[in-house]
Design an enzyme around this catalytic site. Structure first.
Site, mmCIF file in Angstrom:
data_model
loop_
_atom_site.group_PDB
_atom_site.id
_atom_site.type_symbol
_atom_site.label_atom_id
_atom_site.label_comp_id
_atom_site.label_asym_id
_atom_site.label_seq_id
_atom_site.Cartn_x
_atom_site.Cartn_y
_atom_site.Cartn_z
ATOM 1 C CG ASN A 32 -0.234 0.089 2.528
ATOM 2 O OD1 ASN A 32 1.007 0.120 2.563
ATOM 3 N ND2 ASN A 32 -0.975 0.116 3.621
ATOM 4 C CG ASP A 58 -4.654 -1.323 3.591
ATOM 5 O OD1 ASP A 58 -3.828 -0.411 3.796
ATOM 6 O OD2 ASP A 58 -5.185 -1.998 4.497
ATOM 7 C CB SER A 124 10.987 -8.557 15.136
ATOM 8 O OG SER A 124 11.872 -7.782 15.916
ATOM 9 C CE1 TYR A 148 7.426 -4.257 14.398
ATOM 10 C CE2 TYR A 148 8.974 -4.291 16.239
ATOM 11 C CZ TYR A 148 8.644 -4.643 14.947
ATOM 12 O OH TYR A 148 9.524 -5.397 14.213
ATOM 13 C CE LYS A 152 6.905 -7.597 12.948
ATOM 14 N NZ LYS A 152 6.539 -7.884 11.549
ATOM 15 C CG ASN A 198 15.756 1.314 13.373
ATOM 16 O OD1 ASN A 198 14.821 1.301 12.600
ATOM 17 N ND2 ASN A 198 15.704 0.747 14.558
ATOM 18 N NE ARG A 230 20.119 -3.383 20.234
ATOM 19 C CZ ARG A 230 20.499 -3.046 21.465
ATOM 20 N NH1 ARG A 230 21.618 -3.521 21.973
ATOM 21 N NH2 ARG A 230 19.757 -2.234 22.205
HETATM 22 N N1 UFG Z 1 21.343 3.966 18.920
HETATM 23 C C1 UFG Z 1 22.053 5.101 19.209
HETATM 24 N N2 UFG Z 1 21.648 6.259 18.616
HETATM 25 C C2 UFG Z 1 20.592 6.336 17.766
HETATM 26 C C3 UFG Z 1 19.872 5.155 17.477
HETATM 27 C C4 UFG Z 1 20.279 3.987 18.076
HETATM 28 O O1 UFG Z 1 23.008 5.086 19.991
HETATM 29 O O2 UFG Z 1 20.302 7.426 17.271
HETATM 30 C C5 UFG Z 1 21.786 2.701 19.521
HETATM 31 C C6 UFG Z 1 20.756 2.052 20.401
HETATM 32 O O3 UFG Z 1 20.815 2.564 21.708
HETATM 33 C C7 UFG Z 1 21.160 0.574 20.285
HETATM 34 C C8 UFG Z 1 21.689 0.464 18.868
HETATM 35 O O4 UFG Z 1 22.024 1.777 18.471
HETATM 36 O O5 UFG Z 1 22.192 0.283 21.185
HETATM 37 C C9 UFG Z 1 20.702 -0.112 17.871
HETATM 38 O O6 UFG Z 1 19.505 0.647 17.940
HETATM 39 P P1 UFG Z 1 18.361 0.520 16.817
HETATM 40 O O7 UFG Z 1 17.277 1.485 17.164
HETATM 41 O O8 UFG Z 1 18.961 0.625 15.461
HETATM 42 O O9 UFG Z 1 17.875 -0.985 16.958
HETATM 43 P P2 UFG Z 1 17.247 -1.750 18.210
HETATM 44 O O10 UFG Z 1 18.141 -2.930 18.451
HETATM 45 O O11 UFG Z 1 16.950 -0.861 19.326
HETATM 46 O O12 UFG Z 1 15.856 -2.181 17.621
HETATM 47 C C10 UFG Z 1 15.765 -3.057 16.522
HETATM 48 C C11 UFG Z 1 14.508 -2.760 15.711
HETATM 49 C C12 UFG Z 1 13.275 -3.047 16.526
HETATM 50 C C13 UFG Z 1 13.358 -4.432 17.092
HETATM 51 C C14 UFG Z 1 14.643 -4.605 17.881
HETATM 52 C C15 UFG Z 1 14.808 -5.994 18.448
HETATM 53 O O13 UFG Z 1 14.473 -1.425 15.322
HETATM 54 O O14 UFG Z 1 12.144 -2.980 15.685
HETATM 55 O O15 UFG Z 1 15.756 -4.347 17.015
HETATM 56 O O16 UFG Z 1 15.057 -6.881 17.453
HETATM 57 F F1 UFG Z 1 12.304 -4.597 17.902
#
Ligand code: UFG
Length: 338
Positions: A32, A58, A124, A148, A152, A198, A230
């Protein structure tokens, strides 16, 4: 026989369409454009030289879903369509439940009516909640912290109930870790609508001067350098995991969850430094307090993906940083008004 790809123009969906077409599958793609752009369709054709049927619709339009299954000989479905922003889900839970849960129920009902019982679901690592230990194996306890994530986990549960009720279903729950990168052609990349949350999109915004400085959330975790760790995975590797999953649907009945990650964690600082070195650019950053809800470390145990799907990630952190950058450079010049 075709594979229906819902959400096929999104970040992971579009890369998966490329890998499926290159593996010789016929596709019917559905989206969509809530969080993607029509030009992605041209990019998929440009990369693969192959065409496919596309439906702009959709998941909540049952009539359209019915029509897709009536008009096409669908063998299995790879279901990506769904909202995915954690923060937005906290602000608009009903929108997330309506779209993700109701949309999936609509799809499953129509699949059942048309006797299509093979599904790959885009889950996820968020379903592991706050991990008690790493690496994460598929049998670890599940919990979630936001709407969210709850969608899932609810869909995983719905699919488990469905498989108990009818042993003819074959369902794979693919639990993604942290997808980054872009297609090596530079034609596909992550292109979130609005302000990205992210890490990699924010590194890119900082490298391109859209954002002055990257905020690093927390430098006091018990990790290699104090910043969060990560399991970043190249989106092309992730997409290839879906090709293996589609093949596997013919070979088993029931439901299995499989982690798609590399099994190796990198810290925020390691990612920034690698990005700067590989692309020869500067990413200024500053430390800020920990982001609420974040965990110190999260990475996958990848044994099941290898044993069960015969898949493992091939691309490294340098490929991820380079391809994220190249895709963004190329993408900046592409317009949907062309
Ligand atoms: N981070 C920063 N600065 C930013 C953004 C992120 O330091 O501006 C750090 C976060 O603190 C974390 C790492 O970068 O340590 C990764 O953060 P993301 O937001 O990229 O990813 P997350 O692991 O928090 O989240 C991702 C997905 C979610 C999912 C999660 C678990 O975005 O949808 O993995 O699998 F739920």
């Amino acid at each position: 026989m075709s594979i229906l790809v819902t959400g096929g123009t999104g970040f992971i969906g579009s890369h998966t369409c490329v890998e499926l077409l290159e593996a010789g599958y016929d596709l019917v793609v559905f989206d969509n454009f809530y969080n993607s752009k029509p030009s992605v369709l041209d990019s998929i054709v440009d990369i693969t030289g192959k065409g496919f049927k596309f439906y702009h619709s959709d998941m909540n339009d049952i009539g359209d879903l019915e029509k897709i299954f009536s008009d096409n000989d669908i063998d299995c479905v790879i279901h990506f369509a769904g909202f995915k922003a954690v923060g937005e889900s906290v602000e608009k839970p009903l929108m997330y439940y309506s779209n993700n849960i109701t949309g999936t129920l609509n799809l499953l009902n129509v699949m059942k009516d048309h006797n299509v019982k093979k599904l790959v679901f885009s889950s996820s690592a968020t379903v592991y909640g706050v991990p008690k230990k790493v690496p994460l194996t598929e049998d670890m306890p599940l919990s979630v912290t936001n709407p969210y994530g709850r969608t899932k986990l609810m869909i995983e549960d719905i699919l488990r109930d469905l498989c108990v009720s009818d042993p003819e279903w074959s369902v794979l729950l693919l639990r993604y870790f942290n997808p980054v990168g872009g297609h090596k052609s530079g034609l596909l990349c992550e292109d979130p609508n609005g302000i990205p949350n992210n890490l990699m999109p924010r590194i890119l915004d900082t490298a391109f001067g859209i954002q002055e400085k990257l905020t690093v959330f927390g430098n006091d975790y018990d990790t290699v350098d104090g910043t969060g760790v990560r399991d970043y995975i190249h989106v092309t590797d992730l997409a290839k995991g879906h090709v293996n999953a589609a093949r596997k649907l013919d070979a088993f009945r029931g439901i299995e969850a499989v982690n798609l990650g590399t099994g190796r964690g990198y810290s925020v600082l390691e990612l920034i430094k690698t990005f700067e070195r590989v692309n020869n650019v500067s990413v200024p950053f500053e430390f800020a307090p920990r982001r609420p809800g974040d965990v110190a470390e999260c990475y996958a145990d990848t044994k099941k993906a290898y044993d069960f799907l015969g898949w493992k990630a091939e691309l490294g952190i340098e490929d991820m940083c380079r391809d994220s950058y190249v895709a963004r450079v190329n993408h900046s010049g592409r317009s949907d008004e062309e």
